[in-house]
Scaffold this active site. Structure first.
Site, PDB file in Angstrom:
ATOM      1  N   SER A  13       0.661  -1.067  -0.030  1.00 57.39           N
ATOM      2  CA  SER A  13      -0.080   0.122   0.017  1.00 57.39           C
ATOM      3  C   SER A  13       0.856   1.267  -0.113  1.00 57.39           C
ATOM      4  O   SER A  13       1.896   1.191   0.562  1.00 57.39           O
ATOM      5  CB  SER A  13      -0.842  -0.104   1.284  1.00 57.39           C
ATOM      6  OG  SER A  13      -1.535   1.189   1.375  1.00 57.39           O
TER       7      SER A  13
ATOM      8  N   TYR B  89      -2.271  -0.920  10.845  1.00 57.50           N
ATOM      9  CA  TYR B  89      -2.722  -1.741   9.485  1.00 57.50           C
ATOM     10  C   TYR B  89      -1.376  -1.448   8.614  1.00 57.50           C
ATOM     11  O   TYR B  89      -0.879  -2.216   7.989  1.00 57.50           O
ATOM     12  CB  TYR B  89      -3.889  -1.167   9.346  1.00 57.50           C
ATOM     13  CG  TYR B  89      -3.955  -1.334   7.510  1.00 57.50           C
ATOM     14  CD1 TYR B  89      -4.286  -2.362   6.953  1.00 57.50           C
ATOM     15  CD2 TYR B  89      -4.028   0.007   6.834  1.00 57.50           C
ATOM     16  CE1 TYR B  89      -4.009  -2.442   5.699  1.00 57.50           C
ATOM     17  CE2 TYR B  89      -3.824  -0.101   5.640  1.00 57.50           C
ATOM     18  CZ  TYR B  89      -3.911  -1.325   4.800  1.00 57.50           C
ATOM     19  OH  TYR B  89      -3.783  -1.485   3.357  1.00 57.50           O
TER      20      TYR B  89
ATOM     21  N   LYS C 244       1.879  -3.337   6.773  1.00 55.69           N
ATOM     22  CA  LYS C 244       2.406  -3.754   5.021  1.00 55.69           C
ATOM     23  C   LYS C 244       3.964  -3.164   5.222  1.00 55.69           C
ATOM     24  O   LYS C 244       4.540  -3.770   4.420  1.00 55.69           O
ATOM     25  CB  LYS C 244       1.629  -2.443   4.389  1.00 55.69           C
ATOM     26  CG  LYS C 244       0.085  -2.993   4.390  1.00 55.69           C
ATOM     27  CD  LYS C 244      -0.101  -4.298   3.540  1.00 55.69           C
ATOM     28  CE  LYS C 244      -1.553  -4.446   3.364  1.00 55.69           C
ATOM     29  NZ  LYS C 244      -1.769  -5.933   2.784  1.00 55.69           N
TER      30      LYS C 244
ATOM     31  N   PHE D 246     -13.922  15.069   5.241  1.00 63.64           N
ATOM     32  CA  PHE D 246     -13.078  15.407   6.464  1.00 63.64           C
ATOM     33  C   PHE D 246     -12.074  16.435   6.165  1.00 63.64           C
ATOM     34  O   PHE D 246     -10.871  16.108   5.811  1.00 63.64           O
ATOM     35  CB  PHE D 246     -12.521  13.916   6.695  1.00 63.64           C
ATOM     36  CG  PHE D 246     -13.418  13.005   7.312  1.00 63.64           C
ATOM     37  CD1 PHE D 246     -14.379  13.228   8.034  1.00 63.64           C
ATOM     38  CD2 PHE D 246     -13.238  11.629   6.737  1.00 63.64           C
ATOM     39  CE1 PHE D 246     -15.474  12.091   8.470  1.00 63.64           C
ATOM     40  CE2 PHE D 246     -14.028  10.568   6.953  1.00 63.64           C
ATOM     41  CZ  PHE D 246     -15.075  10.766   7.909  1.00 63.64           C
TER      42      PHE D 246
ATOM     43  N   ARG E 171      -9.984  14.109   9.671  1.00 64.25           N
ATOM     44  CA  ARG E 171     -10.265  12.937  10.281  1.00 64.25           C
ATOM     45  C   ARG E 171      -8.636  12.609  10.649  1.00 64.25           C
ATOM     46  O   ARG E 171      -7.860  12.743   9.933  1.00 64.25           O
ATOM     47  CB  ARG E 171     -10.462  11.825   9.398  1.00 64.25           C
ATOM     48  CG  ARG E 171     -10.390  10.424   9.765  1.00 64.25           C
ATOM     49  CD  ARG E 171     -11.178   9.417   8.755  1.00 64.25           C
ATOM     50  NE  ARG E 171     -10.038   9.308   7.607  1.00 64.25           N
ATOM     51  CZ  ARG E 171     -10.479   8.299   6.569  1.00 64.25           C
ATOM     52  NH1 ARG E 171     -11.475   7.720   6.598  1.00 64.25           N
ATOM     53  NH2 ARG E 171      -9.699   8.239   5.433  1.00 64.25           N
TER      54      ARG E 171
ATOM     55  N   ASP F 225      -5.275  11.227   8.887  1.00 69.91           N
ATOM     56  CA  ASP F 225      -5.273  11.208   7.397  1.00 69.91           C
ATOM     57  C   ASP F 225      -3.927  12.243   6.769  1.00 69.91           C
ATOM     58  O   ASP F 225      -3.626  12.957   7.483  1.00 69.91           O
ATOM     59  CB  ASP F 225      -6.548  12.179   6.821  1.00 69.91           C
ATOM     60  CG  ASP F 225      -7.550  11.171   6.415  1.00 69.91           C
ATOM     61  OD1 ASP F 225      -7.192  10.221   5.996  1.00 69.91           O
ATOM     62  OD2 ASP F 225      -8.646  11.884   6.511  1.00 69.91           O
TER      63      ASP F 225
HETATM   64  C1  UD1 Z   1      -7.008   4.591   3.985  1.00 75.74           C
HETATM   65  C2  UD1 Z   1      -5.744   3.991   4.718  1.00 75.74           C
HETATM   66  C3  UD1 Z   1      -4.791   3.244   3.721  1.00 75.74           C
HETATM   67  C4  UD1 Z   1      -5.653   1.992   3.378  1.00 75.74           C
HETATM   68  C5  UD1 Z   1      -6.902   2.481   2.704  1.00 75.74           C
HETATM   69  C6  UD1 Z   1      -7.724   1.208   2.479  1.00 75.74           C
HETATM   70  C7  UD1 Z   1      -5.268   6.000   5.998  1.00 75.74           C
HETATM   71  C8  UD1 Z   1      -4.488   7.146   6.404  1.00 75.74           C
HETATM   72  N1  UD1 Z   1      -5.063   5.220   5.039  1.00 75.74           N
HETATM   73  O1  UD1 Z   1      -6.713   5.263   2.855  1.00 75.74           O
HETATM   74  O2  UD1 Z   1      -3.784   2.879   4.530  1.00 75.74           O
HETATM   75  O3  UD1 Z   1      -4.886   1.221   2.489  1.00 75.74           O
HETATM   76  O4  UD1 Z   1      -7.578   3.205   3.491  1.00 75.74           O
HETATM   77  O5  UD1 Z   1      -8.849   0.888   3.350  1.00 75.74           O
HETATM   78  O6  UD1 Z   1      -6.105   5.810   6.886  1.00 75.74           O
HETATM   79  N2  UD1 Z   1     -13.099  10.760   3.178  1.00 75.74           N
HETATM   80  C9  UD1 Z   1     -13.944  11.521   3.636  1.00 75.74           C
HETATM   81  N3  UD1 Z   1     -15.228  11.222   3.999  1.00 75.74           N
HETATM   82  C10 UD1 Z   1     -15.450   9.965   4.212  1.00 75.74           C
HETATM   83  C11 UD1 Z   1     -14.392   8.893   3.988  1.00 75.74           C
HETATM   84  C12 UD1 Z   1     -13.190   9.430   3.524  1.00 75.74           C
HETATM   85  O7  UD1 Z   1     -13.844  12.954   3.338  1.00 75.74           O
HETATM   86  O8  UD1 Z   1     -16.504   9.572   4.756  1.00 75.74           O
HETATM   87  C13 UD1 Z   1     -11.944  11.254   2.808  1.00 75.74           C
HETATM   88  C14 UD1 Z   1     -10.640  10.997   3.741  1.00 75.74           C
HETATM   89  O9  UD1 Z   1     -10.517  11.748   4.552  1.00 75.74           O
HETATM   90  C15 UD1 Z   1      -9.357  10.935   2.505  1.00 75.74           C
HETATM   91  C16 UD1 Z   1     -10.115  10.510   1.356  1.00 75.74           C
HETATM   92  O10 UD1 Z   1     -11.578  10.527   1.316  1.00 75.74           O
HETATM   93  O11 UD1 Z   1      -8.916  12.087   2.319  1.00 75.74           O
HETATM   94  C17 UD1 Z   1      -9.976   9.194   0.994  1.00 75.74           C
HETATM   95  O12 UD1 Z   1     -10.357   8.034   2.230  1.00 75.74           O
HETATM   96  P1  UD1 Z   1     -10.393   6.625   2.349  1.00 75.74           P
HETATM   97  O13 UD1 Z   1     -11.045   6.008   1.196  1.00 75.74           O
HETATM   98  O14 UD1 Z   1     -10.671   6.346   3.693  1.00 75.74           O
HETATM   99  O15 UD1 Z   1      -8.977   6.230   1.857  1.00 75.74           O
HETATM  100  P2  UD1 Z   1      -7.419   6.711   2.662  1.00 75.74           P
HETATM  101  O16 UD1 Z   1      -7.648   7.212   3.953  1.00 75.74           O
HETATM  102  O17 UD1 Z   1      -6.703   7.438   1.577  1.00 75.74           O
END
Ligand code: UD1
Length: 342
Positions: free
Chosen positions: A127, A152, A156, A221, A298, A301
């Site tokens: 990842s 987590y 990796k 977030f 969040r 992040d």
């Molecule tokens: C996260 C993990 C990553 C993991 C991946 C797979 C972190 C820092 N990274 O990636 O290691 O491989 O999940 O599960 O936790 N967001 C919103 N609203 C939401 C959900 C997400 O605004 O309800 C935003 C988050 O702040 C982020 C982006 O969307 O900026 C992507 O989020 P997400 O899909 O959870 O992935 P990562 O956080 O990048």
């Protein structure tokens, strides 16, 4: 029968898409999955897409006796793609031992069996989390790794180190680690896709569930990051494009074209998109208006991350092909199918 590949976690999100792409080019796929985060119906869906039913064995990879028995039964396995792992970042903070044990011991059990049963080729699901918040963007494979943000993520990073060290002392072993950025979307047939249990943590499932009326509102977030519009930036990679990278990696290992016995590649699009851009593109491609609000950041992040894919492009000959627009539409088509929405 084609050459036999074991796919652990093969009924999961990325695993199932990879099984379909392997079958499409003639591989004979065997799946191990404990169904802890997926369902046996995925095997039926795979068969609907490819016309071929993959062999399926249900057990947890911590069970080394079952794994031994598996390798005694399937003697023709030439390569393994190891997806099976826990992946919920928040849960890993709450239950670190669960994550370390599951993700690390399963890998070690597989490595033991590879040595005992003379299986030489392994593709490992890594990842972009191994980079943390990088100082320079885009990140290349040589960008220094930072401390992981979560147990987590640490599993990796540690797994890659385990693989590097084991390869050094195991002359026959060849490993390719693929460092995924943010996989999203679903198969164009809408027969397989991402099905999170409970409330989704990840952005795109939350978006599609909100559009489907299962969630009331998407929370974005943070809008005060140092990015185009203040929301976080990620490199969203289409899951079918990602699956195809695994097929290339398997062929590279089996055909012995890798120069180094432990290689790792960034698998992303090379382009960052902000959360707000993803929401807007979803609305454009699907015609569905999303109910969303901006909330606090969040914890944990990273602000922005996207891949330099030069090495994957030139060495693997792999490139992401599907646009964010089409990928988000595929995610929506999948959500609509499973919810019975027209
Ligand atoms: C996260 C993990 C990553 C993991 C991946 C797979 C972190 C820092 N990274 O990636 O290691 O491989 O999940 O599960 O936790 N967001 C919103 N609203 C939401 C959900 C997400 O605004 O309800 C935003 C988050 O702040 C982020 C982006 O969307 O900026 C992507 O989020 P997400 O899909 O959870 O992935 P990562 O956080 O990048």
């Amino acid at each position: 029968m084609g050459r036999q590949v074991l796919v652990t976690g093969g009924t999961g999100y990325i695993g199932s898409h990879t099984v379909v792409e392997l079958q499409a080019v003639g591989f004979d796929v065997v799946i191990i999955d404990d169904l802890s985060n997926s369902s046996a119906e995925v095997v039926d869906q795979i068969e609907k897409i490819s016309g071929i039913r993959p062999a399926f064995e249900e057990f947890n990879l911590l069970d080394s006796e079952k794994l031994e028995a598996f390798f005694k039964k399937y003697t023709g396995i030439e390569a393994i793609i190891h997806f099976a792992a826990f992946k919920a970042v928040g849960e890993s903070v709450e239950k670190p031992l669960l994550y370390y044990r599951n993700n690390l011991v399963s890998l070690m059990n597989i490595l033991d069996c590879m040595s005992e049963y003379k299986v030489a080729n392994l593709v490992f699901s890594s990842s972009c989390t191994v980079y943390g918040q990088p100082d320079q963007l885009p990140v290349t494979e040589n960008t220094p790794k930072k401390d992981a943000e979560s147990p987590y993520g640490n599993t990796k990073a540690i797994s890659e180190e385990v693989l590097r060290d084991v390869v050094k002392v195991t002359p026959d072993l060849k490993v390719i680690a693929l460092r995924y950025f943010n996989p999203i979307g679903a198969h164009p047939s809408a027969l397989i896709g991402e099905l999170p249990r409970g409330v989704p943590n990840n952005l795109v499932p939350f978006i599609t569930q909100t559009a489907a009326g299962i969630r009331q509102q998407l929370s974005i977030f943070g809008d005060d990051y140092d990015t185009v519009d203040g929301s976080c930036v990620r490199d969203y990679i289409n899951v079918v494009d990602l699956a195809k990278a695994h097929v290339i990696a398997i062929n590279r290992l089996i055909n012995n074209t890798n120069s180094d016995r432990f290689e790792f590649f960034n698998i992303g699009t090379g382009t960052g998109a902000s959360v707000i851009e993803v929401v807007q593109t979803f609305e454009e491609s699907t015609g569905v208006k999303l109910n969303y609000k901006i909330v606090a950041r969040r914890p944990g992040d990273v602000e922005k991350i996207y891949a330099d894919t030069t090495i994957a492009n030139s060495v693997l000959g792999w490139k992401a092909e599907t646009s964010l627009y089409d990928t988000l539409l595929s995610a929506w088509n999948w959500e609509k199918r499973i919810r019975g929405i027209n």
